[in-house]
Design a protein around this motif. Structure first.
Motif, short mmCIF file in Angstrom:
data_model
loop_
_atom_site.label_atom_id
_atom_site.label_comp_id
_atom_site.label_asym_id
_atom_site.label_seq_id
_atom_site.Cartn_x
_atom_site.Cartn_y
_atom_site.Cartn_z
N ARG A 133 63.10 30.02 64.19
CA ARG A 133 61.94 30.56 64.91
C ARG A 133 60.78 29.58 64.92
NH1 ARG A 133 61.46 36.95 63.47
NH2 ARG A 133 59.27 36.44 63.19
N ARG A 134 60.71 28.74 63.89
CA ARG A 134 59.62 27.76 63.85
C ARG A 134 59.68 26.75 64.98
NH1 ARG A 134 59.32 26.90 57.36
NH2 ARG A 134 59.32 29.12 57.07
N PHE A 165 56.40 32.98 62.55
CA PHE A 165 56.81 32.25 63.74
C PHE A 165 57.64 33.15 64.67
CE2 PHE A 165 56.15 29.42 60.23
CZ PHE A 165 55.33 28.47 60.79
N PRO A 166 57.80 32.86 65.92
CA PRO A 166 57.18 31.79 66.70
C PRO A 166 55.67 31.98 66.79
CG PRO A 166 58.74 33.05 68.01
CD PRO A 166 58.71 33.66 66.68
N PHE A 174 60.22 27.35 68.01
CA PHE A 174 59.87 27.92 69.30
C PHE A 174 58.43 28.35 69.32
CE2 PHE A 174 64.37 28.45 68.76
CZ PHE A 174 64.84 27.94 69.96
N ARG A 175 57.85 28.29 70.50
CA ARG A 175 56.44 28.67 70.58
C ARG A 175 56.26 30.14 70.90
NH1 ARG A 175 53.84 24.57 74.45
NH2 ARG A 175 52.20 26.13 74.39
N THR A 176 57.16 30.69 71.67
CA THR A 176 56.99 32.11 72.01
C THR A 176 58.26 32.90 71.69
OG1 THR A 176 57.82 31.90 74.24
CG2 THR A 176 55.48 31.49 73.94
N LEU A 177 58.07 34.18 71.53
CA LEU A 177 59.20 35.07 71.22
C LEU A 177 60.24 35.03 72.32
CD1 LEU A 177 57.24 38.16 69.94
CD2 LEU A 177 58.95 36.92 68.64
N GLU A 200 53.15 31.44 68.65
CA GLU A 200 52.33 31.94 69.76
C GLU A 200 52.72 33.36 70.19
OE1 GLU A 200 52.13 29.21 73.01
OE2 GLU A 200 51.69 27.57 71.66
N GLY A 201 53.70 33.93 69.54
CA GLY A 201 54.10 35.30 69.90
C GLY A 201 54.49 35.41 71.36
#
Lengths: 413, 362
Positions: free
Chosen positions: A361-362, B174-175, A364-367, B177-178
């Motif tokens: 997950r780290r 994380f991530p 990636f910037r967005t879900l 920026e959600g």
């Protein structure tokens, strides 16, 4: 006069609380363990078992009721737990409360069904149910498990599970699973739950790592809790034995097992085993390369060993050459075991219980980006490599093994 | 003779009031709104809202300094009697609505989690009565109580963080920026009313002992509140993970259930509930007194303490209207979106009017 008014005002404060939610301690029945089973015929019904603690046992107020059992066990069938909680009052005199309910036992059969997640997800609606509640899967019916679980030294059932949980955290053969962790891992990651049974199935594959029920045992408490049940998408899909569970916990970045005993084949004498205490001094270093296809996962685990037994009586402490060989051999054995375990998760379970998805997950910037990446799918074919950095910290309190000094030629009598 | 009670409050009291007005919003239904909008990056929202409101806040402070008067007087002075009355009426209606909804949602928290059998009406009544009593004692008392409670409040919050630390997993952060930075920014603007409510506190400008105190307390208080909100929004995500945290109705209360002190004290949430009730009473007392201020100014009444009881009575009855807490959330969302823009535009309008009047005079 002023004092009178003051006294009146202060004493009227006690009325403020009202009577609606008063709870007389005397009238409470505290459920400490709850079991859930699938109903044999009606697939929409559930068998709920309540183990209700008897607060008089084990306290100084025991007095006249010396013969009362430490707990009462009731099982009934209902469409869900909330209904069972009310219907049980046809049997139980005191008001059922979940405030001290810390252990939930689910039978393997129920855990493997679709009904399982529906039940757990609706169980949590009850505000008395805590997210910190322990989650255990029993091999047999939860009802039978609760009936069989009569520990000899811990009369009170809540104490038994409380102490057991402490041991799990220390030893790592069992994951410290609770509802909160269950709800965190519903997105395709593997959730590990403690696995327990009172059914013995002795002497299977000695010395390889045991699952509950397989540990050869004579005497002692009737229940074994070792290994874990593997859940994916809220449904049980398999088991990991004690050793595999520990490996899984070891591989987590934030592993809570720091201190565990492990046996290895003696490199100089393969007939024998050598035992060591593994101290995970630092968190493992997990490197992911998600750009490659298949993705690459690189794990380095620094461990410090403390030798605790030496059955072949080889001198590993002062002989540095032996020490290096031992270190290398242990490193190889650890890596082999770990890789086998990882392979099993990739092929059999198609996902991972190591929480590496959090590392992913780290990246990636967005879900949305993360969800589009589809971690479980990528993990299935990932190229994983594991390195242990072994350091032998000490050899216990003997400088050399005590060897028998037999005179050459003949026995003494 | 030195006058002990002059009806005015000092810098530290004002600071404490800001904390109890804005900084404790993680304890009610606010996290739910923020997690829905900002997902696991919800913690950024109070900070972004603060940045968004920076310009209006600075304008407000400069206007107050220039005219040396409270916010409500300022509105009248700059917009005239008629428009001013309309603006204040609008402010009053907006605040009245949101306070009513908030009372009910606090009662729902207690009703759902702790006192399940007590009628909601009784719970609302007790909260209204408690806050009314504090408000009745006046602004000075509210300030003093706030300052008195503040150290205990901070100590308990540190205890909460320390004892839930074991449940934390930083991976859930994380991530980072959600839903994406743009979405978070957009939602922050939309939800800025959560913070911009503090503008109303500047109605208390004439009641501060020193006017310099107002500016320092206001700035420090609001920054501190936003950081505090952000810290708790992060903590809740680290314990429950998204989307779990958004599924939980009252995550703060669930978090307090994780606090166990050794093997013996396993149910410490009662301690937090008790303290939460005290803080809630102060929180609402501040809102009540602000509402009375608005109302009294609108009708130009000198005596405003007498307005408290009828006002609280109306709030009590109105708060019983919604059926359940989820309907409330819908109301709150609508209020917040409107209030966000209203507060922003109001301050800008005042500033522009002030400049325009200055040019005209020249």
């Amino acid at each position: 006069m002023k004092r009178l008014v003051y006294a009146f005002t202060v004493s009227s404060l006690f009325l403020l609380s009202g009577c609606w939610d008063k709870a007389e301690l005397e009238e409470q029945a505290y459920v400490v363990v709850m079991g859930l089973d699938q109903h044999e015929e009606d697939e929409n019904a559930v068998k709920v078992t309540f183990q209700i603690a008897n607060p008089q046992v084990g306290s100084s107020a025991r007095g006249d009721e010396a013969d009362e059992p430490p707990s009462d066990i009731v099982t009934l069938v209902a469409s869900d737990v909330a209904i069972a909680k009310e219907q049980v009052h046809a049997i139980v005199t005191r008001k059922i409360s979940f405030r001290h309910l810390a252990t939930l036992i689910v039978s393997e059969k129920l855990a493997r069904s679709d009904q399982h997640h529906q039940l757990i997800a609706s169980l949590i609606i009850d505000p008395e149910v805590r997210h910190a509640m322990s989650f255990i899967v029993s091999k047999e019916e939860a009802k039978d498990f609760i009936h069989a679980n009569k520990p000899r030294l811990e009369t009170r059932p809540h104490k038994y599970f409380q102490f057991m949980r402490e041991r799990w955290r220390e030893i790592g053969y069992v994951p410290d699973s609770n509802l909160n962790r269950y709800f965190q891992r519903l997105g395709g990651e593997l959730f590990l739950a403690a696995y327990a049974t009172a059914e013995k199935n002795n002497a299977q594959q000695p010395r390889k790592g045991y699952l509950a029920g397989e540990l050869p045992q004579e005497g002692g408490d009737p229940v074994q809790i070792i290994g874990s049940a593997v859940f994916r998408y809220g449904k049980m899909i398999g088991t990991l034995n004690g050793r595999e569970t520990r490996t899984a916990l070891f591989l987590r970045e934030q592993s809570f097992v720091r201190n565990a005993m492990e046996t290895f084949t003696d490199p100089l004498n393969e007939k024998f085993e050598i035992s060591a205490r593994i101290i995970e001094a630092y968190d493992p270093d997990i490197k992911l390369n998600l750009k490659k296809n298949p993705i690459e996962i690189d794990v380095t685990i620094p461990v410090r060993l403390q030798m605790v037994s030496d059955l072949s009586l080889t001198d590993y402490s002062t002989n540095l050459k032996n020490q290096t060989r031992l270190k290398k051999s242990i490193q190889k054995q650890l890596e082999k075991r770990t890789m086998e375990m990882i392979k099993k998760t990739q092929e059999e379970y198609q996902s991972e219980p190591f929480l590496w998805y959090l590392n992913a997950r780290r990246h990636f910037r967005t879900l949305k980006e993360y969800e589009a990446f589809n971690w479980s799918e990528k993990y299935k074919n990932a190229k994983v490599s594991v390195q242990y950095e072994v350091e032998i910290a000490n050899f216990g309190e003997q400088t050399k093994p005590a060897k028998l000094r037999k005179p050459k030629g003949g026995h003494e009598s | 003779m030195i006058k002990l009670n002059d009806g005015k409050i000092g810098a530290k009291e004002f600071f404490a009031m800001i904390i109890f007005m804005i900084g404790i919003k993680f304890k009610d239904g606010t996290p739910e709104l923020l997690y829905e909008a900002g997902k696991n990056a919800a913690w950024m929202m109070p900070l972004f809202s603060l940045v968004f409101l920076l310009v209006p806040f600075l304008m407000l402070l400069s206007l107050l300094k220039k005219h040396q008067t409270g916010f409500l007087e300022l509105i009248f002075k700059l917009t005239g009697n008629h428009v001013g009355s309309i603006l204040i009426l609008l402010l009053f209606v907006l605040f009245f609505g949101s306070v009513t909804v908030n009372y009910r949602s606090h009662a729902e928290i207690i009703s759902t989690l702790f006192f399940t059998k007590t009628p909601v009406a009784i719970l609302v009544f007790v909260i209204v009565a408690a806050s009314l009593y504090i408000a009745y004692l006046g602004l000075e008392t509210i300030g003093r109580i706030s300052w008195l409670i503040l150290p205990t409040f901070f100590a308990l919050m540190i205890v909460l963080i320390a004892f839930t630390w074991r449940q934390i997993n930083w991976g859930f952060f994380f991530p980072i920026e959600g839903p994406g930075l743009a979405a978070v920014l957009r939602e922050s603007v939309k939800h800025s009313a959560i913070i911009s409510e503090v503008i109303l506190l500047s109605a208390l400008y004439p009641f501060l002992q020193k006017e310099r105190d107002f500016r320092s307390s206001f700035s420090i208080g609001i920054v501190f509140s936003c950081i505090q909100l952000a810290v708790f929004l992060v903590l809740l995500v680290l314990v429950f993970d998204f989307p779990g945290v958004a599924n939980i109705n009252f995550p703060y209360q669930q978090l307090t259930r994780f606090v166990t002190i050794g093997p013996i004290i396993s149910h410490a949430e009662g301690l937090f509930l008790g303290f939460w009730s005290i803080v809630t009473a102060i929180h609402f007392a501040i809102y009540l007194i602000l509402l009375v201020f608005l109302f009294a100014r609108l009708l130009r009444l000198k005596e405003n303490a007498r307005l408290l009881i009828p006002l609280a009575g109306i709030i009590f009855f109105l708060s019983l209207f919604p059926e359940n807490v989820f309907q409330l959330t819908e109301y709150r969302k609508a209020y917040i979106a409107f209030k966000s823009w209203f507060a922003f535009c109001l301050v800008i309008l005042l500033w522009v009017l002030d400049k325009w009047k200055g040019w005209k005079r020249q």
